[in-house]
Design an enzyme around this catalytic site. Structure first.
Site, PDB file in Angstrom:
ATOM      1  N   THR A 178       0.931  -1.160  -0.280  1.00  0.00           N
ATOM      2  CA  THR A 178       0.165  -0.210   0.315  1.00  0.00           C
ATOM      3  C   THR A 178       0.958   1.199   0.316  1.00  0.00           C
ATOM      4  OG1 THR A 178      -1.541  -1.539   1.171  1.00  0.00           O
ATOM      5  CG2 THR A 178      -2.565   1.161   0.730  1.00  0.00           C
ATOM      6  N   GLU A 186       9.466  -0.144  11.572  1.00  0.00           N
ATOM      7  CA  GLU A 186       7.883   0.039  11.498  1.00  0.00           C
ATOM      8  C   GLU A 186       7.679   0.649  13.126  1.00  0.00           C
ATOM      9  OE1 GLU A 186       5.629  -2.022   7.952  1.00  0.00           O
ATOM     10  OE2 GLU A 186       5.724  -3.082   9.845  1.00  0.00           O
ATOM     11  N   LYS A 211       1.106  -6.296  12.349  1.00  0.00           N
ATOM     12  CA  LYS A 211       1.984  -5.611  11.487  1.00  0.00           C
ATOM     13  C   LYS A 211       3.031  -6.787  11.461  1.00  0.00           C
ATOM     14  CE  LYS A 211       3.105  -1.511  10.515  1.00  0.00           C
ATOM     15  NZ  LYS A 211       2.922  -2.206   9.093  1.00  0.00           N
ATOM     16  N   GLY A 212       3.894  -7.013   9.922  1.00  0.00           N
ATOM     17  CA  GLY A 212       4.795  -7.695   9.884  1.00  0.00           C
ATOM     18  C   GLY A 212       4.853  -8.343   9.223  1.00  0.00           C
ATOM     19  N   GLY A 213       3.570  -8.629   7.887  1.00  0.00           N
ATOM     20  CA  GLY A 213       3.176  -9.483   7.270  1.00  0.00           C
ATOM     21  C   GLY A 213       4.647  -9.889   6.380  1.00  0.00           C
TER      22      GLY A 213
HETATM   23  C1  5RP Z   1       5.403  -5.026   6.454  1.00  0.00           C
HETATM   24  C2  5RP Z   1       4.162  -4.567   6.991  1.00  0.00           C
HETATM   25  C3  5RP Z   1       3.140  -4.560   6.471  1.00  0.00           C
HETATM   26  O1  5RP Z   1       3.343  -2.966   6.594  1.00  0.00           O
HETATM   27  C4  5RP Z   1       1.691  -5.224   5.482  1.00  0.00           C
HETATM   28  O2  5RP Z   1       1.968  -6.416   5.743  1.00  0.00           O
HETATM   29  C5  5RP Z   1       0.859  -4.392   5.785  1.00  0.00           C
HETATM   30  O3  5RP Z   1       1.269  -4.677   3.885  1.00  0.00           O
HETATM   31  P1  5RP Z   1       0.274  -4.945   2.568  1.00  0.00           P
HETATM   32  O4  5RP Z   1      -0.218  -2.768   1.954  1.00  0.00           O
HETATM   33  O5  5RP Z   1       1.162  -4.411   0.939  1.00  0.00           O
HETATM   34  O6  5RP Z   1      -1.465  -5.318   2.325  1.00  0.00           O
HETATM   35  O7  5RP Z   1       3.907  -4.621   7.923  1.00  0.00           O
HETATM   36  O8  5RP Z   1       5.703  -5.525   7.903  1.00  0.00           O
END
Ligand code: 5RP
Length: 251
Positions: free
Chosen positions: A50, A125, A116-118
């Protein structure tokens, strides 16, 4: 002395090809328009899919305002975004106080707590979220939730010191996450390694425990070898979700 190579041209984001992409862009653009004001000079840029739309909208504010700004990345991806957009790259060592940080999220509840952390970037972050006067989340409609873990089911991302990961997995099982696993790279080539050289564990917890994310965060954080937990509690000032019908939900 040799001349440094010219910087790449600012990125032109391709038009979103799906409703989800359009929703991400809508959330990002709305958040930038509301929170990144001309007086803001130090800006934190988060990670994920995003955030490119955040940078896109900041670039659209023009060179005049951006030439007096510095941008702090949360990881390799956002560093590349900043450099490719020809924005000035800074470091949190130089700028420990940030005006606004905008970041994505995997899931956000009604109290603006989030997972968070995907992408495995949640340590940096969280540092940039904490350093910011204003921390803002941007996401598509699939991340807007009431209880964390009901939509993002892979579990809470936990960054751990490699030496301790087996012991931490054992302790997470005891804490209530029997399905906690070490995150593996594609094709199981080995563990995912974070920008800080650590491993990531994904730990799903039962809904009852997820209803009190702050207590869970403190319990996981107490485990020896845990570097940071992808639960962000009481940190965000606002969250923007782009919806399929072109509207934006603001929490
Ligand atoms: C990475 C994150 C990202 O901000 C979270 O995974 C959201 O990602 P996206 O905008 O692709 O949905 O925490 O560590």
């Amino acid at each position: 002395t040799s001349t440094p190579p010219p910087l790449a041209a600012p990125p032109k984001a391709p038009p979103p090809t799906s409703t989800v992409e359009a929703s991400k862009r809508l959330a990002a653009w709305t958040a930038v328009d509301r929170h990144i004001l001309p007086e803001h000079k130090v800006i934190g840029i988060g990670s994920g899919s995003t955030v490119p739309y955040v940078v896109e909208r900041i670039v659209a504010q023009g060179k005049k305002v951006n030439k007096d700004r510095v941008f702090i990345p949360t990881g390799f991806q956002s560093k590349e975004l900043i450099v490719n957009a020809q924005l000035l790259l800074g470091d949190v060592d130089q700028y420990p106080v940030i005006d606004v940080t905008i970041d994505g999220a995997d899931e956000v509840d009604h109290d603006l707590n989030c997972i968070k952390g995907g992408g495995g970037c949640h340590l940096r972050e969280k540092v940039l979220a904490e350093a910011a006067d204003t921390f803002v989340l941007v996401a598509d409609y699939r991340k807007n939730s009431s209880v964390l873990g009901t939509m993002f089911k892979q579990g809470i991302p936990i960054e751990v010191v490699p030496f301790a990961y087996t012991k931490i997995l054992q302790n997470l099982h005891l804490l209530g996450s029997p399905n906690a696993v070490l995150r593996m790279a594609k094709a199981k080539a080995g563990p995912v390694v974070s920008d800080n050289g650590n491993f990531i564990i994904d730990a799903p917890f039962p809904e009852e425990m997820m209803k009190d994310p702050y207590t869970l965060l403190t319990r996981i954080k107490m485990l020896t070898g845990v570097v940071e937990v992808g639960l962000f509690c009481h940190m965000a000032k606002a969250a923007y979700f782009g919806n399929q019908d072109g509207s934006v939900t603001i929490k």
